[in-house]
Design an enzyme around this catalytic site. Structure first.
Site, PDB file in Angstrom:
ATOM      1  CB  CYS A   9       4.003 -11.768  14.403  1.00  0.00           C
ATOM      2  SG  CYS A   9       4.172 -10.121  15.093  1.00  0.00           S
ATOM      3  CB  CYS A  24      -0.743  -9.739   9.523  1.00  0.00           C
ATOM      4  SG  CYS A  24       1.039  -9.725   9.257  1.00  0.00           S
ATOM      5  CD  GLU A  64      11.758   3.852  -2.866  1.00  0.00           C
ATOM      6  OE1 GLU A  64      11.864   4.035  -1.643  1.00  0.00           O
ATOM      7  OE2 GLU A  64      10.954   3.044  -3.360  1.00  0.00           O
ATOM      8  CB  CYS A 120      -2.634  -8.893  14.043  1.00  0.00           C
ATOM      9  SG  CYS A 120      -1.548  -7.654  14.757  1.00  0.00           S
ATOM     10  CB  CYS A 158       2.630  -4.182  10.064  1.00  0.00           C
ATOM     11  SG  CYS A 158       3.417  -4.404  11.669  1.00  0.00           S
TER      12      CYS A 158
END
Ligand code: SF4
Length: 362
Positions: free
Chosen positions: A211, A205, A36, A202, A195
């Protein structure tokens, strides 16, 4: 995000998410924490070899805590944002001392450790401890600003608070095993592969029917960019002192840019390099040879580096632990910042370059 959209995202992840990243599948909070931190402001493909090397060198919290900071910085060298490496080292020592080597297991406790913000603490608590926590890294902010049609720069506290509220609301009810882990990974993967920053894809997606940005054909308007003045410019001079084909490097102080990393001695522009070497370093040098300028951009300013090559005539430098003489090729194995690495490659390690030619003819 509606519960339906959350479920669509989880479902999407099964076939379209990333499942084979080296840090996935582990419940080890140490391994998850390292990944991370490395992934902050850094692309996955860049991180993978660094992560493998880091985990080979420091496979456990105790091995990291016991290592000298210099060894950690060497492994980190080239990855940038070196405060991350210093914080990892400090945190490992803190966990050994204050938590008996056990990684804390709640978001609130993890967030108190050096260099770990709320979103990173949440990701560690989700992947290592299955806690129901919301993440809000750069990718997720982009998804949520588009999905909810939220205008305003996400770095502003008002917008940030709103995004955290949305992130909390969107969390799935964790009645199924691994639900929170899959959802969190799905958000990360959607931000990294669909994204995406410039032109979101899109049409593939799973969130497109809900959205706002997609429905209003305004995907290019989110997230709102920060009003940015042009970055300030700074200039500096790097002194590349050469003696017996070796280059002088100086360890920088722990505070300031490139803290604790090795760099050529640095002077302000306008200062006479020969006189500086004589009086500050105790080194007599020949007249400097100007090498090509190197420009480097930091987040908050641009740095123009003027490198000067200086052949040493004689030296009374007492190196202590602050100076080392190394062959340019060996310098690449030290903890050096990226522009110095670039400078060395350009000027010493390619045989058509000026410093190389100068050295081989002198
Ligand atoms: Fe992003 Fe497009 Fe999906 Fe909206 S539909 S979340 S803009 S990829």
């Amino acid at each position: 995000m509606s519960p339906i959209a959350t479920q669509l995202l989880i479902h999407w992840h099964k076939d379209h998410g990333r499942h084979h990243l080296p840090w996935q599948g582990s419940r080890d909070p140490y391994a998850i924490w390292i990944s991370e931190i490395m992934l902050q402001q850094t692309q996955v493909n860049t991180v993978i070899p660094y992560y493998a090397r880091f985990m080979r060198e420091f496979p456990t919290i105790s091995s990291l805590a016991l290592a000298p900071l210099d060894a950690v910085l060497i492994i980190w060298s080239g990855l940038g944002y070196y405060s991350r490496a210093r914080n990892l080292h400090q945190t490992a020592r803190m966990i050994m001392q204050d938590y008996q080597g056990q990684f804390p297991n709640t978001r609130a406790m993890i967030q108190k450790l050096p260099g770990i913000g709320r979103s990173t603490a949440a990701a560690i608590s989700v992947f290592a401890f299955s806690k129901r926590e919301a993440i809000l890294d750069g990718n997720v902010k982009r998804i949520f600003t588009r999905y909810f049609g939220i205008s305003g720069y996400p770095g502003e506290s008002k917008i940030m608070n709103l995004l955290w509220e949305k992130a909390e609301e969107a969390l799935p009810i964790t009645y199924r095993e691994n639900q929170i882990e899959t959802y969190t990974q799905a958000l990360m993967d959607l931000g990294a592969t669909v994204c995406i920053r410039h032109t979101p894809i899109c049409k593939v997606c799973p969130l497109q029917h809900h959205c706002v940005a997609f429905k209003e054909k305004r995907t290019d308007q989110f997230p709102t960019a920060r009003l940015r003045k042009s970055l300030p410019k700074k200039e500096t001079v790097f002194l590349l002192l050469m003696q017996n084909q070796k280059l002088l490097l100086e360890k920088r102080p722990s505070s300031g840019i490139w803290g604790e990393l090795w760099c050529p001695p640095e002077i302000k522009t306008g200062i006479d390099a020969v006189s500086y070497c004589q009086h500050q370093l105790g080194i007599t040098v020949q007249s400097p040879v100007e090498l090509p300028i190197l420009d480097h951009q930091f987040t908050h300013f641009k740095l123009r580096i003027h490198p000067q090559l200086l052949q040493v005539v004689s030296s009374t430098l007492n190196s202590h632990n602050k100076f080392i003489w190394v062959k340019p090729s060996n310098a690449l194995e030290q903890a050096i910042p990226t522009p110095v690495r670039k400078l060395l490659k350009q000027n010493f390690l390619l045989d058509n370059h000026k410093a190389f030619n100068h050295l081989t003819t002198n």
